[in-house]
Design a protein around this motif. Structure first.
Motif, PDB file in Angstrom:
ATOM      1  N   LYS A 195       3.033  -2.234 -14.210  1.00 46.82           N
ATOM      2  CA  LYS A 195       2.497  -2.807 -12.981  1.00 46.82           C
ATOM      3  C   LYS A 195       3.046  -4.219 -12.793  1.00 46.82           C
ATOM      4  O   LYS A 195       3.198  -4.976 -13.751  1.00 46.82           O
ATOM      5  CB  LYS A 195       0.968  -2.851 -13.059  1.00 46.82           C
ATOM      6  CG  LYS A 195       0.299  -3.452 -11.825  1.00 46.82           C
ATOM      7  CD  LYS A 195      -1.217  -3.494 -11.995  1.00 46.82           C
ATOM      8  CE  LYS A 195      -1.884  -4.123 -10.776  1.00 46.82           C
ATOM      9  NZ  LYS A 195      -3.360  -4.202 -10.933  1.00 46.82           N
TER      10      LYS A 195
ATOM     11  N   TRP B 234       0.844  -1.201   0.000  1.00 43.45           N
ATOM     12  CA  TRP B 234       0.000   0.000   0.000  1.00 43.45           C
ATOM     13  C   TRP B 234       0.873   1.244   0.000  1.00 43.45           C
ATOM     14  O   TRP B 234       1.604   1.506   0.947  1.00 43.45           O
ATOM     15  CB  TRP B 234      -0.901  -0.021   1.234  1.00 43.45           C
ATOM     16  CG  TRP B 234      -1.922   1.067   1.287  1.00 43.45           C
ATOM     17  CD1 TRP B 234      -2.527   1.685   0.239  1.00 43.45           C
ATOM     18  CD2 TRP B 234      -2.450   1.664   2.474  1.00 43.45           C
ATOM     19  NE1 TRP B 234      -3.412   2.629   0.681  1.00 43.45           N
ATOM     20  CE2 TRP B 234      -3.397   2.639   2.055  1.00 43.45           C
ATOM     21  CE3 TRP B 234      -2.247   1.469   3.833  1.00 43.45           C
ATOM     22  CZ2 TRP B 234      -4.109   3.416   2.957  1.00 43.45           C
ATOM     23  CZ3 TRP B 234      -2.960   2.231   4.736  1.00 43.45           C
ATOM     24  CH2 TRP B 234      -3.883   3.190   4.304  1.00 43.45           C
ATOM     25  N   TRP B 235       0.751   2.022  -1.049  1.00 45.31           N
ATOM     26  CA  TRP B 235       1.597   3.201  -1.214  1.00 45.31           C
ATOM     27  C   TRP B 235       1.348   4.257  -0.136  1.00 45.31           C
ATOM     28  O   TRP B 235       2.272   4.955   0.285  1.00 45.31           O
ATOM     29  CB  TRP B 235       1.350   3.835  -2.589  1.00 45.31           C
ATOM     30  CG  TRP B 235       0.049   4.595  -2.666  1.00 45.31           C
ATOM     31  CD1 TRP B 235      -1.181   4.098  -2.941  1.00 45.31           C
ATOM     32  CD2 TRP B 235      -0.124   6.001  -2.428  1.00 45.31           C
ATOM     33  NE1 TRP B 235      -2.130   5.086  -2.891  1.00 45.31           N
ATOM     34  CE2 TRP B 235      -1.506   6.280  -2.580  1.00 45.31           C
ATOM     35  CE3 TRP B 235       0.729   7.051  -2.101  1.00 45.31           C
ATOM     36  CZ2 TRP B 235      -2.039   7.551  -2.418  1.00 45.31           C
ATOM     37  CZ3 TRP B 235       0.204   8.326  -1.936  1.00 45.31           C
ATOM     38  CH2 TRP B 235      -1.170   8.567  -2.098  1.00 45.31           C
ATOM     39  N   ARG B 236       0.096   4.392   0.341  1.00 46.40           N
ATOM     40  CA  ARG B 236      -0.252   5.460   1.290  1.00 46.40           C
ATOM     41  C   ARG B 236       0.305   5.203   2.693  1.00 46.40           C
ATOM     42  O   ARG B 236       0.460   6.129   3.494  1.00 46.40           O
ATOM     43  CB  ARG B 236      -1.781   5.602   1.347  1.00 46.40           C
ATOM     44  CG  ARG B 236      -2.309   6.664   2.309  1.00 46.40           C
ATOM     45  CD  ARG B 236      -1.825   8.064   1.958  1.00 46.40           C
ATOM     46  NE  ARG B 236      -2.357   9.070   2.872  1.00 46.40           N
ATOM     47  CZ  ARG B 236      -1.821   9.379   4.054  1.00 46.40           C
ATOM     48  NH1 ARG B 236      -0.723   8.740   4.479  1.00 46.40           N
ATOM     49  NH2 ARG B 236      -2.363  10.319   4.817  1.00 46.40           N
TER      50      ARG B 236
ATOM     51  N   TRP C  32       4.104  -5.946  -5.949  1.00 45.08           N
ATOM     52  CA  TRP C  32       2.711  -5.864  -6.350  1.00 45.08           C
ATOM     53  C   TRP C  32       1.909  -5.219  -5.221  1.00 45.08           C
ATOM     54  O   TRP C  32       2.406  -5.032  -4.122  1.00 45.08           O
ATOM     55  CB  TRP C  32       2.125  -7.220  -6.724  1.00 45.08           C
ATOM     56  CG  TRP C  32       2.675  -8.442  -6.056  1.00 45.08           C
ATOM     57  CD1 TRP C  32       3.504  -9.369  -6.598  1.00 45.08           C
ATOM     58  CD2 TRP C  32       2.413  -8.900  -4.715  1.00 45.08           C
ATOM     59  NE1 TRP C  32       3.797 -10.369  -5.693  1.00 45.08           N
ATOM     60  CE2 TRP C  32       3.123 -10.104  -4.530  1.00 45.08           C
ATOM     61  CE3 TRP C  32       1.661  -8.411  -3.653  1.00 45.08           C
ATOM     62  CZ2 TRP C  32       3.101 -10.816  -3.329  1.00 45.08           C
ATOM     63  CZ3 TRP C  32       1.629  -9.117  -2.460  1.00 45.08           C
ATOM     64  CH2 TRP C  32       2.345 -10.300  -2.317  1.00 45.08           C
ATOM     65  N   GLY C  33       0.674  -4.868  -5.502  1.00 39.96           N
ATOM     66  CA  GLY C  33      -0.161  -4.206  -4.499  1.00 39.96           C
ATOM     67  C   GLY C  33      -0.770  -2.935  -5.050  1.00 39.96           C
ATOM     68  O   GLY C  33      -0.855  -2.730  -6.268  1.00 39.96           O
ATOM     69  N   TRP C  34      -1.185  -2.048  -4.145  1.00 40.05           N
ATOM     70  CA  TRP C  34      -1.885  -0.817  -4.519  1.00 40.05           C
ATOM     71  C   TRP C  34      -0.881   0.332  -4.644  1.00 40.05           C
ATOM     72  O   TRP C  34      -0.654   1.097  -3.706  1.00 40.05           O
ATOM     73  CB  TRP C  34      -2.956  -0.507  -3.477  1.00 40.05           C
ATOM     74  CG  TRP C  34      -4.037  -1.547  -3.469  1.00 40.05           C
ATOM     75  CD1 TRP C  34      -5.108  -1.635  -4.306  1.00 40.05           C
ATOM     76  CD2 TRP C  34      -4.134  -2.667  -2.582  1.00 40.05           C
ATOM     77  NE1 TRP C  34      -5.873  -2.736  -4.007  1.00 40.05           N
ATOM     78  CE2 TRP C  34      -5.300  -3.391  -2.950  1.00 40.05           C
ATOM     79  CE3 TRP C  34      -3.366  -3.139  -1.522  1.00 40.05           C
ATOM     80  CZ2 TRP C  34      -5.703  -4.549  -2.291  1.00 40.05           C
ATOM     81  CZ3 TRP C  34      -3.759  -4.289  -0.864  1.00 40.05           C
ATOM     82  CH2 TRP C  34      -4.919  -4.974  -1.252  1.00 40.05           C
ATOM     83  N   TRP C  35      -0.314   0.453  -5.845  1.00 43.73           N
ATOM     84  CA  TRP C  35       0.723   1.450  -6.102  1.00 43.73           C
ATOM     85  C   TRP C  35       0.391   2.343  -7.299  1.00 43.73           C
ATOM     86  O   TRP C  35       1.270   3.041  -7.819  1.00 43.73           O
ATOM     87  CB  TRP C  35       2.068   0.750  -6.346  1.00 43.73           C
ATOM     88  CG  TRP C  35       2.632   0.126  -5.115  1.00 43.73           C
ATOM     89  CD1 TRP C  35       2.416  -1.133  -4.665  1.00 43.73           C
ATOM     90  CD2 TRP C  35       3.491   0.752  -4.159  1.00 43.73           C
ATOM     91  NE1 TRP C  35       3.085  -1.356  -3.484  1.00 43.73           N
ATOM     92  CE2 TRP C  35       3.762  -0.203  -3.149  1.00 43.73           C
ATOM     93  CE3 TRP C  35       4.061   2.019  -4.052  1.00 43.73           C
ATOM     94  CZ2 TRP C  35       4.572   0.074  -2.055  1.00 43.73           C
ATOM     95  CZ3 TRP C  35       4.875   2.296  -2.964  1.00 43.73           C
ATOM     96  CH2 TRP C  35       5.119   1.332  -1.980  1.00 43.73           C
ATOM     97  N   LYS C  36      -0.859   2.357  -7.722  1.00 40.70           N
ATOM     98  CA  LYS C  36      -1.231   3.097  -8.933  1.00 40.70           C
ATOM     99  C   LYS C  36      -0.869   4.582  -8.870  1.00 40.70           C
ATOM    100  O   LYS C  36      -0.312   5.127  -9.840  1.00 40.70           O
ATOM    101  CB  LYS C  36      -2.728   2.925  -9.207  1.00 40.70           C
ATOM    102  CG  LYS C  36      -3.180   3.568 -10.519  1.00 40.70           C
ATOM    103  CD  LYS C  36      -4.657   3.306 -10.775  1.00 40.70           C
ATOM    104  CE  LYS C  36      -5.100   3.973 -12.077  1.00 40.70           C
ATOM    105  NZ  LYS C  36      -6.551   3.744 -12.337  1.00 40.70           N
TER     106      LYS C  36
END
Length: 633
Positions: free
Chosen positions: A560, A457-459, A543-547
């Motif tokens: 991605k 998770w980027w955040r 991998w994961g939420w890095w958009k």
């Protein structure tokens, strides 16, 4: 003890100390050489060293006890660690970790969260965790080594002053072994650790082969089949773990009912739940991560992790299964006749078998092998823990500019400090099992949430990591204090009820508190600065939420990472592969040849699958993965 056995043990100790001191000159070149071997050690030596470091005597004594009582189902008990975190490391985490080019796990954290106030907070908390874990493991080794040596050696080393006992014989033996191991570890750093661990691994393999071979000469197939219940050899389990012992061994069923694993289906479910998150979280900042960071390239990091799995389980379980068979023949009848049996009785099966039921010569080699197992694992933690104290706390916050000799001397002091604290904790622990459960379920439980989120998770930011880890550490410490003082708590109170819950079932509570700390810390503070996130994502590429981070790459296209499902498939196959290497030697030694062949077939099939889905992918890693990585400003 026969003079031949004594000579073998003395020769082993002298050889280990000699080799450790001989290679110690290489460690004096600087911190990188001292803690990582200068990143010049070949991957297969590191793999042997890593496997040797996991072949510890306390864990072996515990595994002997649970295999003795529960049969082959007991291999699932190791999922509490979980042992298949090594599979996740092998499949993708080793490459992700090694790309950082840093010295310790907490220094690695700065590549994820930056070097601002939040990043330093996360850096500090993971260093504290690493030191706590090292202290906990040293206590675990202290407890196991003392019990083991007291039973197998004939000398009473109790130290008393008038009517007051300063040290029991168990404590004196443990202190002596710890002292000798600490000396060569501190003197030689990673070079001494790896060199001596390779030697120790070879001794342990020889010991395992000899013990397993001895059982084939000493007992016929008919004797083994008559002794071991069929259900003992059955991997299939129900929701409830029912006793399967009959006749004179009914007392073993009572012990099964009181060990906290009666609801076996729930227990396995909890280990799987914990295991997934703990495995994706990655290796804790300790000797395993140090081995990864010590490899020369990312490709070799993956090779090393795979090789560790390959070399560890078969020889270890040859030894364990051989000891258990001897114990079932000679010690089980004595235990059954004695009446009340406790979990502590299981922990002394290993030393009793060695002391009374193996022949001269083999006994000496076996003692040397298990002493090697203790020394190798202990030395690994003595090398890893001080790396965090010196490199991540002392050097970063107190003495940023000093000579390499100064930092190495500081490492000596830190090593002794970690050992002393671990020994003190060991004095207050009830049993090997108590420390095992605390480390695997409580301490590691506090590690999981923050370290899972950091990858996917980027955040998630440095303050989220700090508060998530801190919340987990507080709850884990609270659980340990409750467990050690449950006899003093009033029955029926909330604290007493919490103290008697098996630690594995407290994992969700610890996870929730840690997750809450992670989320609150993240959402009440600013995100990590984008240059740091971009540098991390480009370098590690998880991998994961890095958009949002990918979209920041305007002048270059970063694809991605779509390898999640392949990685998970490889992990599933890897767990089956790993399990087959545990079951294969057990079934062989207990003469269940059909299941032996079945285990071998599964091992070969899964090896073939991993050749195409994992090994071929690792071989294609490009040289750019090994270019120097600079932390974004």
């Amino acid at each position: 003890m026969h003079i031949i056995d004594v000579i073998i043990i003395v020769l082993y100790i002298l050889l280990t100390l000699g080799v450790g001191v001989w290679v110690s000159k290489k460690a004096s070149k600087g911190l990188d050489s001292y803690f990582l071997g200068g990143k010049t050690i070949k991957w297969y030596y590191l793999g042997l060293s890593n496997g040797s470091g996991m072949f510890d005597v306390s864990g072996t004594a515990w595994m002997v006890g649970i295999l003795f009582l529960y049969g082959v189902k007991s291999f699932m008990f190791m999922w509490m660690w979980p042992i298949w975190n090594q599979v996740f490391v092998m499949m993708f985490l080793a490459v992700w970790i090694r790309r950082s080019k840093v010295m310790t796990g907490s220094e690695w954290i700065l590549t994820r969260f930056g070097d601002d106030k939040a990043g330093r907070a996360s850096h500090l908390i993971v260093a504290i965790f690493a030191v706590m874990a090292s202290i906990g493991f040293i206590a675990y080794f202290f407890e196991g080594a003392g019990k083991f040596m007291t039973v197998v050696l004939p000398w009473d080393l109790t130290l008393a002053l008038a009517d007051y006992t300063l040290f029991t014989s168990e404590q004196s033996y443990a202190l002596l072994i710890i002292f000798f191991t600490t000396i060569y570890t501190i003197k030689g750093g990673m070079f001494s650790v790896v060199t001596t661990e390779v030697l120790q691994y070879l001794i342990m393999v020889l010991a395992g082969i000899l013990v397993a071979g001895y059982t084939f000469f000493a007992f016929t197939d008919l004797e083994i089949h008559a002794l071991i219940p069929e259900q003992w050899k059955n991997v299939i389990f129900d929701n409830e773990l029912r006793g399967f012992w009959s006749g004179d061994y009914q007392e073993f069923n009572r012990l099964i009912d009181t060990q906290g694993y009666k609801m076996f289906g729930a227990f396995i479910g909890m280990t799987l739940f914990k295991g997934f998150f703990a495995s994706v979280a990655g290796p804790t900042p300790g000797y395993d991560m140090q081995r990864i960071l010590s490899t020369r390239t990312t490709k070799e990091a993956a090779y090393m992790s795979g090789f560790t799995n390959l070399v560890l389980f078969i020889p270890r379980y040859l030894l364990i299964a051989g000891i258990v068979v001897i114990g079932l023949v000679f010690i089980a009848p004595q235990m059954a006749q004695s009446g009340a049996i406790s979990g502590n009785d299981l922990e002394v099966i290993l030393p009793k078998v060695i002391n009374f039921h193996v022949p001269v010569g083999i006994k000496g080699l076996l003692l040397a092998g298990l002493l090697a197992a203790f020394m190798s694992t202990f030395s690994a933690f003595v090398n890893a823990g001080p790396a965090y104290i010196v490199n991540d706390i002392y050097k970063k916050y107190f003495k940023p500019v000093a000579s390499d000799k100064h930092y190495i001397r500081a490492s000596y002091v830190a090593s002794f400090g970690v050992v002393i604290l671990g020994v003190i904790m060991g004095f207050f622990a009830d049993s090997i099992n108590a420390i095992t459960i605390w480390i695997t379920s409580a301490l590691y439980g506090g590690y999981v949430a923050a370290n899972f989120l950091k990858w996917v998770w980027w955040r998630f930011n440095g303050w989220g990591y700090f508060w998530g880890m801190l919340a987990g550490l507080i709850i884990a410490t609270f659980q340990f204090v409750l467990d050690q003082n449950k006899a003093n708590l009033e029955a029926g109170t909330l604290l007493h009820e919490l103290s008697v819950i098996p630690a594995i079932y407290l994992f969700p509570i610890i996870l929730v508190f840690s997750l809450l700390g992670s989320l609150l810390g993240t959402f009440f503070t600013r995100p990590t600065n984008m240059p740091t996130l971009k540098a991390f994502y480009k370098n590690v590429h998880p991998w994961g939420w890095w958009k949002p981070v990918r979209e920041e790459f305007v002048n270059e296209k970063i694809e991605k990472n779509n390898q999640f499902w392949l990685d998970m498939f490889n992990c599933l196959i890897g767990i089956i592969w790993q399990s087959s290497m545990i079951l294969l030697p057990i079934f062989l030694v207990v003469r269940d040849y059909n299941k032996t062949w079945m285990s071998l077939a599964i091992f070969l099939l899964t090896s073939l699958i991993l050749k195409f889905t994992w090994l071929d992918k690792v071989k294609k890693l490009k040289h750019k993965d090994d270019e120097e990585y600079t932390l974004a400003e």
